[in-house]
Structures are given as structure tokens and as C-alpha cells.
Design a protein around this motif. Structure first.
Motif, PDB file in Angstrom:
ATOM      1  N   ASP A  91     -39.484   6.087  14.502  1.00  0.00           N
ATOM      2  CA  ASP A  91     -40.788   5.833  13.883  1.00  0.00           C
ATOM      3  C   ASP A  91     -41.431   4.589  14.490  1.00  0.00           C
ATOM      4  O   ASP A  91     -42.627   4.584  14.799  1.00  0.00           O
ATOM      5  N   ASP A  92     -40.634   3.536  14.641  1.00  0.00           N
ATOM      6  CA  ASP A  92     -41.164   2.301  15.230  1.00  0.00           C
ATOM      7  C   ASP A  92     -41.641   2.544  16.663  1.00  0.00           C
ATOM      8  O   ASP A  92     -42.713   2.074  17.057  1.00  0.00           O
ATOM      9  N   ALA A  93     -40.841   3.289  17.433  1.00  0.00           N
ATOM     10  CA  ALA A  93     -41.195   3.556  18.824  1.00  0.00           C
ATOM     11  C   ALA A  93     -42.471   4.380  18.917  1.00  0.00           C
ATOM     12  O   ALA A  93     -43.337   4.113  19.765  1.00  0.00           O
ATOM     13  N   GLN A  94     -42.613   5.387  18.042  1.00  0.00           N
ATOM     14  CA  GLN A  94     -43.821   6.208  18.054  1.00  0.00           C
ATOM     15  C   GLN A  94     -45.049   5.375  17.762  1.00  0.00           C
ATOM     16  O   GLN A  94     -46.085   5.512  18.412  1.00  0.00           O
ATOM     17  N   ASP A  95     -44.944   4.488  16.769  1.00  0.00           N
ATOM     18  CA  ASP A  95     -46.087   3.649  16.410  1.00  0.00           C
ATOM     19  C   ASP A  95     -46.448   2.702  17.550  1.00  0.00           C
ATOM     20  O   ASP A  95     -47.625   2.500  17.866  1.00  0.00           O
ATOM     21  N   ILE A  96     -45.429   2.120  18.174  1.00  0.00           N
ATOM     22  CA  ILE A  96     -45.679   1.187  19.278  1.00  0.00           C
ATOM     23  C   ILE A  96     -46.347   1.909  20.443  1.00  0.00           C
ATOM     24  O   ILE A  96     -47.320   1.423  21.033  1.00  0.00           O
ATOM     25  N   GLU A  97     -45.841   3.088  20.778  1.00  0.00           N
ATOM     26  CA  GLU A  97     -46.416   3.808  21.919  1.00  0.00           C
ATOM     27  C   GLU A  97     -47.824   4.303  21.603  1.00  0.00           C
ATOM     28  O   GLU A  97     -48.711   4.252  22.455  1.00  0.00           O
ATOM     29  N   ALA A  98     -48.035   4.772  20.365  1.00  0.00           N
ATOM     30  CA  ALA A  98     -49.379   5.210  19.990  1.00  0.00           C
ATOM     31  C   ALA A  98     -50.362   4.052  20.095  1.00  0.00           C
ATOM     32  O   ALA A  98     -51.476   4.202  20.614  1.00  0.00           O
ATOM     33  N   GLY A  99     -49.952   2.873  19.626  1.00  0.00           N
ATOM     34  CA  GLY A  99     -50.803   1.701  19.733  1.00  0.00           C
ATOM     35  C   GLY A  99     -51.084   1.317  21.172  1.00  0.00           C
ATOM     36  O   GLY A  99     -52.212   0.945  21.534  1.00  0.00           O
ATOM     37  N   ALA A 100     -50.069   1.422  22.014  1.00  0.00           N
ATOM     38  CA  ALA A 100     -50.242   1.090  23.427  1.00  0.00           C
ATOM     39  C   ALA A 100     -51.212   2.053  24.108  1.00  0.00           C
ATOM     40  O   ALA A 100     -52.066   1.646  24.899  1.00  0.00           O
ATOM     41  N   PHE A 101     -51.098   3.325  23.805  1.00  0.00           N
ATOM     42  CA  PHE A 101     -52.005   4.303  24.384  1.00  0.00           C
ATOM     43  C   PHE A 101     -53.448   4.064  23.934  1.00  0.00           C
ATOM     44  O   PHE A 101     -54.390   4.185  24.710  1.00  0.00           O
ATOM     45  N   LEU A 102     -53.611   3.730  22.659  1.00  0.00           N
ATOM     46  CA  LEU A 102     -54.949   3.456  22.154  1.00  0.00           C
ATOM     47  C   LEU A 102     -55.557   2.242  22.847  1.00  0.00           C
ATOM     48  O   LEU A 102     -56.735   2.229  23.181  1.00  0.00           O
ATOM     49  N   SER A 114     -47.509   4.734   6.053  1.00  0.00           N
ATOM     50  CA  SER A 114     -47.665   5.858   5.124  1.00  0.00           C
ATOM     51  C   SER A 114     -46.853   7.061   5.585  1.00  0.00           C
ATOM     52  O   SER A 114     -46.644   7.992   4.816  1.00  0.00           O
ATOM     53  N   GLN A 115     -46.425   7.044   6.848  1.00  0.00           N
ATOM     54  CA  GLN A 115     -45.723   8.176   7.473  1.00  0.00           C
ATOM     55  C   GLN A 115     -46.450   9.493   7.196  1.00  0.00           C
ATOM     56  O   GLN A 115     -45.839  10.518   6.903  1.00  0.00           O
ATOM     57  N   LEU A 127     -53.990   5.493  10.814  1.00  0.00           N
ATOM     58  CA  LEU A 127     -52.578   5.551  10.459  1.00  0.00           C
ATOM     59  C   LEU A 127     -51.834   4.272  10.826  1.00  0.00           C
ATOM     60  O   LEU A 127     -50.898   3.877  10.121  1.00  0.00           O
ATOM     61  N   LEU A 128     -52.229   3.631  11.901  1.00  0.00           N
ATOM     62  CA  LEU A 128     -51.530   2.429  12.349  1.00  0.00           C
ATOM     63  C   LEU A 128     -52.017   1.157  11.653  1.00  0.00           C
ATOM     64  O   LEU A 128     -51.408   0.100  11.810  1.00  0.00           O
ATOM     65  N   ASN A 129     -53.078   1.275  10.871  1.00  0.00           N
ATOM     66  CA  ASN A 129     -53.616   0.145  10.122  1.00  0.00           C
ATOM     67  C   ASN A 129     -52.898   0.054   8.772  1.00  0.00           C
ATOM     68  O   ASN A 129     -53.129   0.863   7.877  1.00  0.00           O
ATOM     69  N   LYS A 130     -52.017  -0.932   8.629  1.00  0.00           N
ATOM     70  CA  LYS A 130     -51.230  -1.056   7.393  1.00  0.00           C
ATOM     71  C   LYS A 130     -52.105  -1.149   6.155  1.00  0.00           C
ATOM     72  O   LYS A 130     -51.756  -0.624   5.098  1.00  0.00           O
ATOM     73  N   GLU A 131     -53.249  -1.793   6.279  1.00  0.00           N
ATOM     74  CA  GLU A 131     -54.117  -1.974   5.120  1.00  0.00           C
ATOM     75  C   GLU A 131     -54.789  -0.686   4.678  1.00  0.00           C
ATOM     76  O   GLU A 131     -55.312  -0.603   3.569  1.00  0.00           O
ATOM     77  N   MET A 132     -54.789   0.329   5.550  1.00  0.00           N
ATOM     78  CA  MET A 132     -55.350   1.633   5.176  1.00  0.00           C
ATOM     79  C   MET A 132     -54.326   2.554   4.534  1.00  0.00           C
ATOM     80  O   MET A 132     -54.681   3.572   3.939  1.00  0.00           O
ATOM     81  N   ALA A 133     -53.041   2.207   4.633  1.00  0.00           N
ATOM     82  CA  ALA A 133     -51.990   3.071   4.093  1.00  0.00           C
ATOM     83  C   ALA A 133     -52.184   3.374   2.600  1.00  0.00           C
ATOM     84  O   ALA A 133     -52.052   4.538   2.193  1.00  0.00           O
TER      85      ALA A 133
END
Length: 200
Positions: A44-55, A82-83, A116-122
Motif C-alpha cells: 500500500d505504501d509503495a503504491q501511494d508513493i509511486e502514484a504520487g511520483a507519477f502525478l 481511506s484505501q 485519494l492521496l490527500n489525507k485530509e480528504m479521506a
């Protein structure tokens, strides 16, 4: 206070605001986020990191495919605390339960990942999904089922999908995860009462 409890503490105002906006139980919203946090692993951590990097680099809509850890379509993959999966966000926007983000028409996937990557939107995403689930069951074509005061069922359905394994039925049953979420709600109450992390 653990790391996950501290995150709930830091999101208290966002959780309260989202629960009030969607008329759902504040402690349930917090407990679901907490449950998702405790179940995260390195993938999960890796997916979030890579998604953020791509963005940051170019946006995933330019043909970049996220993380070859699974064979799932990106719409079925979940991100953030929020997964929630991408397809569920599409549903919430289409239903008008969350505002259409700027640039949605041209960059739907990128805008979804930003949410999804914005913690405050979860909290908003979780509360909107709970409202969608409550309304779906209540408006069911065969008469409707009121699960608005059934946190164990709502906790179960958050992870299992809008209708769960058995579809809408007059006697829904929770799974172990739903029951655990209900137990966690009492701890969430204490977090909301705490004036500082040291009080909990």
C-alpha cells in the motif's frame, strides 16, 4: 498515542465536518479510517508513493501504469489512508456525492488519485461512501432496508462493497472486520475528547 491514533487525532476536525455533511456517525468514520490504517502494508505504501511520483512527473493518464504488483485494473486498486479504490471515487463523483474536481473531464484518473492521496480528504471520501451505502440500501427496489444505525454492517460493507457478498437483504450480517470496527469506535470517542495527544 500510536502513530495511527495520532493521525485520527490530527484529522478530528475534518472527520467531524465530513460526518456532519453526510449525516453519518463521526466515530464510525474515524474507526473505518483507523481500521484501514492498521491493515496497510508495504505494498500500500509503495503504491501511494509511486502514484504520487507519477502525478508529480507527468500524470498517470499519459500512459504510465501503476505498480506491477498486481494484475488488477487501476480502477480496482485502492490508494491513500481511506484505501478506497479508483472506481468507487468515480461512482461518488457521478452520483454527486462529492464535488466534481477541477479538470475532471480531461484528467479523471489524475484528479482521483490526487483526492485519494490527500489525507485530509479521506474523511470526506469515507463519509460519502457511507452515505451512498445507506441510501442504496434504503432505496432498494424491493422495499428498502435501513442500515443507518448499523455500524457493524456499514463497517462490513465499506470493505466488501456496496451490497456485500449476499446483496441487499432484510437481515444483513456483519463479518469479523465489521465487528472489530464497532469495537474501535469507543477508542475513537476518547480521541475526540482528548485535548492533546498526551491526554489519550
Amino acid at each position: 498515542m500510536t502513530k495511527n491514533e495520532r493521525l485520527i487525532f490530527d484529522l478530528r476536525s475534518q472527520i467531524t465536518r465530513a460526518a456532519n455533511q453526510y449525516t453519518v456517525n463521526r466515530d464510525l468514520v474515524a474507526a473505518i479510517i483507523y481500521d484501514e490504517l492498521t491493515r496497510r502494508d508495504w505494498k500500500d505504501d509503495a503504491q501511494d508513493i509511486e502514484a504520487g511520483a507519477f502525478l508529480m512527473a507527468q500524470g498517470v493518464t499519459k500512459g504510465v501504469h501503476l505498480l506491477a504488483l498486481t494484475a488488477m485494473r487501476i480502477e480496482d486498486q485502492s490508494f491513500g489512508i481511506s484505501q478506497m479504490n479508483v472506481g468507487t471515487v468515480y461512482e461518488l463523483v457521478a452520483a454527486g456525492l462529492i464535488p466534481t474536481p477541477n479538470g475532471w473531464t480531461y484528467n479523471k484518473l489524475d484528479q482521483t488519485l490526487l483526492l485519494l492521496l490527500n489525507k485530509e480528504m479521506a474523511p470526506t471520501l469515507v463519509a460519502a461512501r457511507l452515505r451512498q451505502t445507506i441510501d442504496y440500501w434504503k432505496n432498494w427496489k424491493k422495499g428498502g432496508v435501513d442500515i443507518s444505525n448499523r455500524p457493524e454492517i456499514l463497517g462490513t460493507l465499506y470493505s466488501k462493497g456496496l451490497t456485500g457478498d449476499n446483496g441487499v437483504n432484510p437481515n444483513p450480517q456483519p463479518n469479523a472486520r465489521g465487528l472489530e470496527i464497532v469495537k474501535t469506535m469507543s477508542a475513537m470517542k476518547w480521541i475526540f475528547k482528548a485535548r492533546s495527544p498526551d491526554d489519550f
